[in-house]
Design a protein around this motif. Structure first.
Motif, PDB file in Angstrom:
ATOM      1  N   TYR A 126       0.835  -1.207   0.000  1.00  0.00           N
ATOM      2  CA  TYR A 126       0.000   0.000   0.000  1.00  0.00           C
ATOM      3  C   TYR A 126       0.871   1.259   0.000  1.00  0.00           C
ATOM      4  O   TYR A 126       0.581   2.232  -0.713  1.00  0.00           O
ATOM      5  CB  TYR A 126      -0.923  -0.011   1.221  1.00  0.00           C
ATOM      6  CG  TYR A 126      -1.961   1.089   1.202  1.00  0.00           C
ATOM      7  CD1 TYR A 126      -3.163   0.930   0.524  1.00  0.00           C
ATOM      8  CD2 TYR A 126      -1.730   2.300   1.857  1.00  0.00           C
ATOM      9  CE1 TYR A 126      -4.107   1.937   0.488  1.00  0.00           C
ATOM     10  CE2 TYR A 126      -2.670   3.318   1.826  1.00  0.00           C
ATOM     11  CZ  TYR A 126      -3.852   3.126   1.145  1.00  0.00           C
ATOM     12  OH  TYR A 126      -4.784   4.138   1.113  1.00  0.00           O
ATOM     13  N   ARG A 129       2.312   1.744  -3.506  1.00  0.00           N
ATOM     14  CA  ARG A 129       1.296   2.286  -4.421  1.00  0.00           C
ATOM     15  C   ARG A 129       1.026   3.761  -4.125  1.00  0.00           C
ATOM     16  O   ARG A 129       0.752   4.549  -5.034  1.00  0.00           O
ATOM     17  CB  ARG A 129       0.011   1.471  -4.347  1.00  0.00           C
ATOM     18  CG  ARG A 129       0.141   0.048  -4.862  1.00  0.00           C
ATOM     19  CD  ARG A 129      -1.215  -0.585  -5.138  1.00  0.00           C
ATOM     20  NE  ARG A 129      -2.109  -0.570  -3.997  1.00  0.00           N
ATOM     21  CZ  ARG A 129      -2.139  -1.488  -3.038  1.00  0.00           C
ATOM     22  NH1 ARG A 129      -1.281  -2.521  -3.078  1.00  0.00           N
ATOM     23  NH2 ARG A 129      -3.010  -1.418  -2.051  1.00  0.00           N
ATOM     24  N   THR A 130       1.103   4.138  -2.856  1.00  0.00           N
ATOM     25  CA  THR A 130       0.916   5.538  -2.481  1.00  0.00           C
ATOM     26  C   THR A 130       2.024   6.402  -3.069  1.00  0.00           C
ATOM     27  O   THR A 130       1.768   7.500  -3.582  1.00  0.00           O
ATOM     28  CB  THR A 130       0.888   5.690  -0.945  1.00  0.00           C
ATOM     29  OG1 THR A 130      -0.198   4.931  -0.405  1.00  0.00           O
ATOM     30  CG2 THR A 130       0.730   7.151  -0.536  1.00  0.00           C
TER      31      THR A 130
END
Length: 216
Positions: A126, A129-130
């Motif tokens: 995550y 992806r951020t």
């Protein structure tokens, strides 16, 4: 590339170097296609004698990160070009005067929201992806964290440069998660060329060398 540089790469990477241009082009094409499809590839760098697992940051899934962490050193990095480094306000990690590093790491980060402690495969995926999300800003990340961005320069060489080149072949921005592959036959050592090729075959992954990307 000079004759001396070509000869040096050939000596460091004999299995890949002793193949045809068509075979090298095929390795590059398959690796680029797999990255564009969100799959992991194996990239070997003859200059350091080690390989990295690579996946496009925007496609970094929990499964991809779990696989990466399981088979590597676990110190997951993300290549970040200058414009994204500025967007996210990622300063360089402090270094001793006169010290030389193989790559320029920035401060480590975690996603500011949507994760737990930050160390799990899901959390790191995550966070990665951020970093790749063009709408994310400095407040989208906390510092320090469990993912290490690597600053990409304009004339990048070495492993990070090879990662940037294969990402470009894939038609993607040069933001990629990467981590050094451990030898599948000796867990105390890093994977060399033969180990890397064997690992790629065993897991049905595309294999490409920095030699391919430098010469072809």
């Amino acid at each position: 590339m000079s004759i001396a540089e070509f000869t040096s790469l050939h000596a460091l990477c004999p299995h890949v170097a002793d193949t045809t241009r068509d075979e090298a082009a095929e390795r590059i094409a398959r690796s680029a296609a797999d990255l564009a499809a969100g799959r992991t590839v194996v990239l070997f760098d003859p200059a350091v004698g080690e390989a990295v697992l690579v996946v496009a940051a925007e496609f970094a899934t929990t499964a991809a990160l779990a696989f990466m962490i399981r088979h590597t050193s676990g110190f997951v990095k993300v290549t970040v070009p200058e414009e994204d480094r500025l967007r996210l306000q990622l300063p360089s990690m402090w270094a001793l005067p006169g010290s030389r590093a193989r790559c320029e790491l920035t401060v480590t980060v975690d996603a500011a929201e949507g994760i737990g402690t930050g160390i799990s495969a899901a959390d790191r995926a995550y966070t990665i992806r951020t970093i790749a999300d063009v709408t994310a800003g400095p407040a989208s990340l906390t510092r320090p964290g469990h993912v290490a961005p690597v600053a990409l320069g304009s004339n990048e060489i070495g492993t990070t440069g090879a990662v940037a080149r294969i990402m470009a072949r894939a038609g993607l921005r040069p933001l990629a998660a990467m981590c050094e592959l451990v030898s599948p036959v000796d867990e105390t050592a890093m994977a060399g060329e033969s180990d890397s090729i064997a690992f790629a075959r065993a897991h049905s992954l595309a294999f490409v060398s920095a030699f391919d990307l430098a010469v072809f």
